[in-house]
Design an enzyme around this catalytic site. Structure first.
Site, PDB file in Angstrom:
ATOM      1  N   HIS A 330      44.835  40.905  45.717  1.00  0.00           N
ATOM      2  CA  HIS A 330      43.450  41.086  45.287  1.00  0.00           C
ATOM      3  C   HIS A 330      42.430  40.584  46.300  1.00  0.00           C
ATOM      4  O   HIS A 330      41.311  41.090  46.350  1.00  0.00           O
ATOM      5  CB  HIS A 330      43.210  40.394  43.929  1.00  0.00           C
ATOM      6  CG  HIS A 330      43.026  38.911  44.005  1.00  0.00           C
ATOM      7  ND1 HIS A 330      44.079  38.023  44.194  1.00  0.00           N
ATOM      8  CD2 HIS A 330      41.911  38.134  43.929  1.00  0.00           C
ATOM      9  CE1 HIS A 330      43.613  36.788  44.223  1.00  0.00           C
ATOM     10  NE2 HIS A 330      42.301  36.823  44.072  1.00  0.00           N
ATOM     11  N   ASP A 331      42.791  39.617  47.117  1.00  0.00           N
ATOM     12  CA  ASP A 331      41.847  39.049  48.081  1.00  0.00           C
ATOM     13  C   ASP A 331      42.104  39.523  49.506  1.00  0.00           C
ATOM     14  O   ASP A 331      41.666  38.875  50.464  1.00  0.00           O
ATOM     15  CB  ASP A 331      41.914  37.514  48.046  1.00  0.00           C
ATOM     16  CG  ASP A 331      40.807  36.908  47.194  1.00  0.00           C
ATOM     17  OD1 ASP A 331      39.858  37.636  46.836  1.00  0.00           O
ATOM     18  OD2 ASP A 331      40.899  35.716  46.879  1.00  0.00           O
ATOM     19  N   LYS A 334      39.395  39.399  52.150  1.00  0.00           N
ATOM     20  CA  LYS A 334      38.922  38.149  52.738  1.00  0.00           C
ATOM     21  C   LYS A 334      39.360  38.001  54.186  1.00  0.00           C
ATOM     22  O   LYS A 334      38.802  37.174  54.926  1.00  0.00           O
ATOM     23  CB  LYS A 334      39.404  36.958  51.920  1.00  0.00           C
ATOM     24  CG  LYS A 334      38.534  36.703  50.711  1.00  0.00           C
ATOM     25  CD  LYS A 334      38.795  35.345  50.125  1.00  0.00           C
ATOM     26  CE  LYS A 334      37.786  35.063  49.010  1.00  0.00           C
ATOM     27  NZ  LYS A 334      38.108  33.845  48.283  1.00  0.00           N
ATOM     28  N   HIS A 384      35.603  40.155  40.624  1.00  0.00           N
ATOM     29  CA  HIS A 384      34.358  39.376  40.535  1.00  0.00           C
ATOM     30  C   HIS A 384      33.308  40.059  39.665  1.00  0.00           C
ATOM     31  O   HIS A 384      32.158  39.620  39.631  1.00  0.00           O
ATOM     32  CB  HIS A 384      33.773  39.134  41.924  1.00  0.00           C
ATOM     33  CG  HIS A 384      34.584  38.205  42.762  1.00  0.00           C
ATOM     34  ND1 HIS A 384      34.737  36.876  42.485  1.00  0.00           N
ATOM     35  CD2 HIS A 384      35.319  38.436  43.879  1.00  0.00           C
ATOM     36  CE1 HIS A 384      35.517  36.313  43.387  1.00  0.00           C
ATOM     37  NE2 HIS A 384      35.892  37.242  44.236  1.00  0.00           N
TER      38      HIS A 384
END
Length: 483
Positions: A330-331, A334, A384
């Site tokens: 999911h990240d 980043k 988010h």
């Protein structure tokens, strides 16, 4: 051979799908775009390097297995690149993405000093810049060796976890070795450097210079480094390819990626079944979490909490497995956010927070490149978002957020609050629940939150397996981060 999901793979509606064809080259090629992000390279750098490096392989008459191993060495050469990003920011007081991007054009000690002058302590006071420069120049060789060793060893370790051969792992581990013995991390010389490493480094330099200055500049750069950086016998093989009419146009052709993914070498490897997909997701979660010391273990913990919530909500086993895989990734966006933001110990500026909010979009761009991952990309990118529409990056509201999106958001927030942050300690469970109680309804789904609480109670959290590690998730909740 083609690679096919098992019949239990979830389709667009979450049930069983027809057997979606998924080639390993396509899967890892798409994920390689995340590696480009953290190296500060233009989109498709690893894929272009793969295309460049595989052409000399024909001239070298490599056997099929060796071509396959070379293909994946080229595609995954930067697997360990996220592991030194935080250290670069700490040592050089600079943005890791631009630092790495600019470093790709450095070819000698004189250029190295000029590079440090231009890229160290940007925005610092003159005194701070002078002190930092003095420190890094005095220890330049030692620091460069440390950073390269970390990256190379980490990349090789992850390649092994992904079931690749030792030749692939060694090819990645020795990427920065130079023909004359002046490279890192072991100072290997000449033929002691694995062939795949020699090819991969040349392909990397060729792509960087072709993109910035054209094909002739790329060929000239390889020739200038023949015998120092590069195998002098391989340089003419590469330059013949680069000087071929139409090379640059082919390199920039939008169809190049499909060509790379369709190559027979991409198919000479393990079948992409459900177990292997899980292993790839776990391996890339290590790449993601290595970006910052404050995200160590974050993706795997969010995956754990996601699975626990799914259990409480009665998700079918195959859908739960799919959700856990999405949580691991999911990240991934980043990797495209500078550590000057990720590791900042205080409040983010409006501009910094705007950049931070791009990471779900970057992640969606990476995952959606895989046709069979379209829904997974949508769910992962929404971690988010809020029920009241005040989340990011898209401002979706309750009418648009699926149950899967709501589950992942709750798991992510829980880990963000119970993990260490640079500006505060991990919150105890009581305080975490007090914050999340206020979010239930306007921000997070009450049913998913209740399922999390039930799962936490049932698991006896915090236990040795579930307690948060020393880690942080920077941007959750958004209200706290921007306050």
């Amino acid at each position: 051979m083609t690679y096919i999901f098992s019949p239990t793979s979830p389709g667009p509606a979450g049930g069983a799908a027809p057997q979606d064809i998924l080639r390993l080259g396509e899967l890892l090629g798409a994920l390689s775009h995340a590696l480009d992000l953290t190296e500060g390279q233009p989109k498709g750098h690893c894929v272009r390097c793969c295309w460049i490096g595989m052409q000399p392989a024909r001239e070298l008459e490599l056997p099929p297995q060796a071509r396959s191993d070379l293909y994946f060495t080229l595609l995954l050469k930067d697997l360990g690149c996220s592991s030194n990003a935080a250290r670069i920011c700490q040592l050089y007081l600079t943005d890791d993405l631009s630092f790495k991007q600019n470093f790709k054009t450095v070819s000698g000690s004189r250029q190295g000093i000029e590079f440090l002058l231009r890229n160290t302590a940007l925005g610092a006071s003159p005194l701070q810049k002078l002190k930092t420069l003095g420190h890094v120049i005095a220890r330049n060789g030692e620091l460069a060796g440390e950073l390269i060793e970390t990256r190379c060893n980490r990349g090789a370790s992850i390649a092994r976890q992904m079931r690749f051969s030792e030749d692939v792992a060694e090819g990645i581990a020795s990427l920065d070795e130079h023909w004359d013995g002046g490279g890192q991390p072991q100072g290997l010389k000449g033929a002691a450097i694995p062939l795949f490493s020699r090819i991969a480094l040349m392909a990397q330099v060729a792509d960087v210079f072709a993109a910035s200055a054209g094909a002739e500049a790329a060929a000239a750069e390889l020739e200038a480094r023949a015998g120092s950086w590069f195998d002098p016998d391989l340089v003419p093989v590469f330059t013949a390819v680069i000087r071929r009419p139409g090379f640059l146009a082919d390199l920039q052709d939008p169809g190049l990626e499909a060509e790379v993914f369709a190559t027979p070498q991409a198919q000479h490897i393990h079948a992409v079944d459900e177990d292997y997909l899980d292993e790839i997701a776990r391996a890339f979660s290590l790449v993601i979490d290595a970006k910052s010391p404050f995200t160590h273990g974050h993706s795997q913990r969010v995956a754990r909490y996601t699975g626990l919530i799914c259990d409480q909500l009665g998700f079918p086993p195959e859908r739960r497995r799919w959700m856990v895989r999405g949580a691991l990734l999911h990240d991934i966006g980043k990797l495209g956010i500078s550590n000057t933001i990720l590791d900042k110990p205080g409040k983010l500026t409006d501009e910094e927070f705007s950049l931070m909010k791009r990471h779900p979009v970057l992640g969606h761009e990476v995952l959606s490149r895989i046709a069979a991952f379209q829904e997974l990309a949508d769910v992962s990118a929404a971690h988010h978002e809020r029920l009241d529409g005040k989340g990011y990056p898209y401002g979706m509201d309750a009418s648009q957020l699926t149950q899967e999106m709501r589950v992942m958001a709750v798991a992510d927030i829980f880990d963000a609050l119970t993990a260490e942050r640079p500006y505060r300690a991990a919150m105890p469970l009581e305080k975490t629940y007090a914050i999340m109680d206020g979010m239930a309804g306007p921000a997070i789904d009450p049913d998913c939150y209740a399922a999390l609480q039930d799962a936490v109670t049932a698991s006896g959290w915090p236990s040795a397996s579930d307690a948060p590690l020393a880690a942080a998730e920077w941007d959750l909740p958004a209200a706290e981060r921007s306050a």
